[in-house]
Structures are given as structure tokens and as C-alpha cells.
Design a protein around this motif. Sequence first.
Motif, PDB file in Angstrom:
ATOM      1  N   ALA A   1      37.387   3.452 -41.426  1.00  0.00           N
ATOM      2  CA  ALA A   1      36.798   2.360 -42.199  1.00  0.00           C
ATOM      3  C   ALA A   1      37.280   1.008 -41.693  1.00  0.00           C
ATOM      4  O   ALA A   1      36.496   0.063 -41.538  1.00  0.00           O
ATOM      5  N   ALA A   2      38.583   0.902 -41.398  1.00  0.00           N
ATOM      6  CA  ALA A   2      39.134  -0.356 -40.890  1.00  0.00           C
ATOM      7  C   ALA A   2      38.535  -0.700 -39.528  1.00  0.00           C
ATOM      8  O   ALA A   2      38.259  -1.868 -39.228  1.00  0.00           O
ATOM      9  N   PHE A   3      38.326   0.323 -38.682  1.00  0.00           N
ATOM     10  CA  PHE A   3      37.748   0.097 -37.361  1.00  0.00           C
ATOM     11  C   PHE A   3      36.330  -0.453 -37.483  1.00  0.00           C
ATOM     12  O   PHE A   3      35.961  -1.420 -36.800  1.00  0.00           O
ATOM     13  N   VAL A   4      35.511   0.162 -38.365  1.00  0.00           N
ATOM     14  CA  VAL A   4      34.126  -0.289 -38.546  1.00  0.00           C
ATOM     15  C   VAL A   4      34.104  -1.724 -39.066  1.00  0.00           C
ATOM     16  O   VAL A   4      33.329  -2.566 -38.607  1.00  0.00           O
ATOM     17  N   ALA A   5      34.980  -2.037 -40.039  1.00  0.00           N
ATOM     18  CA  ALA A   5      35.041  -3.390 -40.584  1.00  0.00           C
ATOM     19  C   ALA A   5      35.443  -4.396 -39.511  1.00  0.00           C
ATOM     20  O   ALA A   5      34.863  -5.480 -39.403  1.00  0.00           O
ATOM     21  N   ALA A   6      36.447  -4.037 -38.692  1.00  0.00           N
ATOM     22  CA  ALA A   6      36.903  -4.936 -37.636  1.00  0.00           C
ATOM     23  C   ALA A   6      35.819  -5.154 -36.585  1.00  0.00           C
ATOM     24  O   ALA A   6      35.627  -6.272 -36.094  1.00  0.00           O
ATOM     25  N   ALA A   7      35.094  -4.075 -36.248  1.00  0.00           N
ATOM     26  CA  ALA A   7      34.031  -4.199 -35.250  1.00  0.00           C
ATOM     27  C   ALA A   7      32.919  -5.108 -35.766  1.00  0.00           C
ATOM     28  O   ALA A   7      32.384  -5.944 -35.025  1.00  0.00           O
TER      29      ALA A   7
ATOM     30  N   ARG B   1      31.637  10.209 -37.047  1.00  0.00           N
ATOM     31  CA  ARG B   1      32.445  11.229 -36.371  1.00  0.00           C
ATOM     32  C   ARG B   1      32.959  10.707 -35.025  1.00  0.00           C
ATOM     33  O   ARG B   1      34.098  10.986 -34.623  1.00  0.00           O
ATOM     34  N   ALA B   2      32.110   9.920 -34.333  1.00  0.00           N
ATOM     35  CA  ALA B   2      32.542   9.344 -33.068  1.00  0.00           C
ATOM     36  C   ALA B   2      33.688   8.359 -33.288  1.00  0.00           C
ATOM     37  O   ALA B   2      34.666   8.338 -32.531  1.00  0.00           O
ATOM     38  N   VAL B   3      33.570   7.539 -34.357  1.00  0.00           N
ATOM     39  CA  VAL B   3      34.630   6.581 -34.679  1.00  0.00           C
ATOM     40  C   VAL B   3      35.916   7.322 -35.040  1.00  0.00           C
ATOM     41  O   VAL B   3      37.016   6.974 -34.591  1.00  0.00           O
ATOM     42  N   GLU B   4      35.786   8.365 -35.868  1.00  0.00           N
ATOM     43  CA  GLU B   4      36.964   9.140 -36.271  1.00  0.00           C
ATOM     44  C   GLU B   4      37.615   9.815 -35.065  1.00  0.00           C
ATOM     45  O   GLU B   4      38.837   9.974 -35.009  1.00  0.00           O
ATOM     46  N   GLY B   5      36.787  10.198 -34.088  1.00  0.00           N
ATOM     47  CA  GLY B   5      37.341  10.785 -32.874  1.00  0.00           C
ATOM     48  C   GLY B   5      38.146   9.778 -32.058  1.00  0.00           C
ATOM     49  O   GLY B   5      39.083  10.137 -31.361  1.00  0.00           O
ATOM     50  N   LEU B   6      37.781   8.492 -32.177  1.00  0.00           N
ATOM     51  CA  LEU B   6      38.488   7.445 -31.441  1.00  0.00           C
ATOM     52  C   LEU B   6      39.780   7.022 -32.113  1.00  0.00           C
ATOM     53  O   LEU B   6      40.822   6.865 -31.473  1.00  0.00           O
ATOM     54  N   VAL B   7      39.708   6.808 -33.446  1.00  0.00           N
ATOM     55  CA  VAL B   7      40.855   6.188 -34.132  1.00  0.00           C
ATOM     56  C   VAL B   7      41.446   7.050 -35.238  1.00  0.00           C
ATOM     57  O   VAL B   7      42.449   6.684 -35.842  1.00  0.00           O
TER      58      VAL B   7
END
Length: 314
Positions: A281-287, A269-275
Motif C-alpha cells: 500500500a505504501a509503495f502504491v501511494a508513493a508511486a 501481486r506484482a507490487v507485493e512481489g517487489l516490496v
Amino acid sequence: MSDEPVGGAYRIEDLAHRSGATVRTIRAYQDRGLLPRPERRGRANVYADAHLARLRQIADLLDRGYTLASIKELLEAWDAGRGLGGILGLVAEVDGPWTDEEAVRISRAELDDRFGGSPDDAAVADAVALGVLEQVPGDEDSFLVPSPQELAVAVELYATGVPLSAIAGHLRELRGQVEHIASRFLEFTTEHVFARYLGEHPPSDADAAEAASLVRRLRPLAQQTVDAELARAMRLFATRHLRQHLGSGQAPDRGDETRTVEIPVGTMRAVEGLVGAERAAAFVAAAAEREVQKRTLDQLASNNRSRSDVHEIG
């Protein structure tokens, strides 16, 4: 003097006995404005049938998961003549069964017979912990099966040679993924469909009835979508695996495949709030990729420093 109340007039102890609440709870409800004050007759406080009915209403709403604060708002709406019928209908619609399956009863002997005839207490304990089986109170040799389909799948998998421990582990993993899908679908429909019914105060009787109708219409959509997407994904991956195994006769190169991992809902939810949800999913993979590259660079630098130290000593 008789201890039994007469004509719907109750002492607080009588009211507690009949309602199932404690005297302390009744007084706390009065202090919070959930329960009307009793009538004063001489030195005694006297409660009526209306108090008993109100206590039963409160107990019912608590069982449905309402907080005392929201119950107070609902009861104030009831007292203002707005009614609770639509709201309780909405609650019943959400709390009701989300499947046409009906629970069946099975004996321990029948259960053992379906799984090869050998008792396996650990597997039964796993199934109870997962909710695949529910122990029948007072009967250690009987269980309720909430989803006969789910049990039938386990039987078929076991018959093909899959160990029961692996089946239980797979179900745990699958359940976490499905719960994430359900949570996302709920957030999606809440944002785009039900937000207008979720104000600061309880919805009107008409709005609650309309929301209940929408729940009935939308309830099967999640399952239909998952069924369609699962069929698509199974065909895609099954075809790919078959071609890989029949093509070269070598083990498939898994470098381009994806793997599902469990990430806490709060983190997602925190990631979705950012991007945004569509880029999460792409953000988590890139991180993750950036962290791997960082550690690789650190390791290379560390190795170089180690070689330099050796040369200096030499």
C-alpha cells in the motif's frame, strides 16, 4: 438382435448413452489413460460396469473443477489403492456452504412490496446480475434469495432513502474489496498452513482428511477477523466524522483522509512481489505521489517555456 446391453456388457454407443458422455469423449479418455481399454470379443469392443462407474467419477470431478490432468493422478491413486475418500471429503468441505444462512424463496409481488410497492425491473435485473436474487427456472415471478441477510440490508437502506441504483453500486464496490480480502487470506493460509498438502501429487487419504479438518477450523476465522476490524474502523471513522461536523460547523478537511481505490489483482501481486505484502500500500501511494509531483514539475516547466517564448516574440 436387441439394442440393449446384457449383463453389464456395453457397446461404446450404449456406454455413451448411459454415461452422458459422447463416443468421441470416451475415446479421448481412453487415449489419455483415464479410461481402461475395453475387452475385445471377436470383432467387438465390450465395456463393463467398471467403465460406466469410471466415466461417472470423471464427470463428478470435472464438475468440482478438476482438470483432466489432475483427475488422471487422482484415478491412478485410486487404482493403486490409496482411495479418494479423503480427497473428495476435502473438496466437499471447500465446496460446501461457508455460511449458516439458508436460501429462501420470494415472489415478485413480495419483493416489490418490500421496496415500496412499485415494480422496478432495472433494480431486479441488477439484483439478479449481482446474485442477490436467482430466478427460479420455469417461474418468472419467483426468485431464490441466497442471503436473506443481504436482502434485508438492502431493504433497510432503501427505507432510509438510499436509491436502489446506489445500493447496487455500493455492493459492487464492496464485493471487489471483500474478494481482495478473501484472496489475501487464502494466500496467507496456503503459504503458512496448507502448503505442506500441496505437493506435485494428490495428498494421501489421511493428509486430505487432515486438511479438510483444518478448513473447518479456519473457515470462520476470516469472517471473525473482518467483523472485528470493520467494527474498529467504523467506530474510528464515525467518531471522527461526528466530531468534525459538530466541532466547527464547517465542512471537514479531507486532506488527511484516505480513499479506497480498486487495483487489479495482478498489479497488486506484482507490487507485493517487489516490496512484500506489508509494504504494498505504501509503495502504491508513493508511486502515485511521485507521478503527481512529476506532472506538476512538467507543468511548471511548460509554463516557464511558454512565457519565454512570449518574451522572445515581444
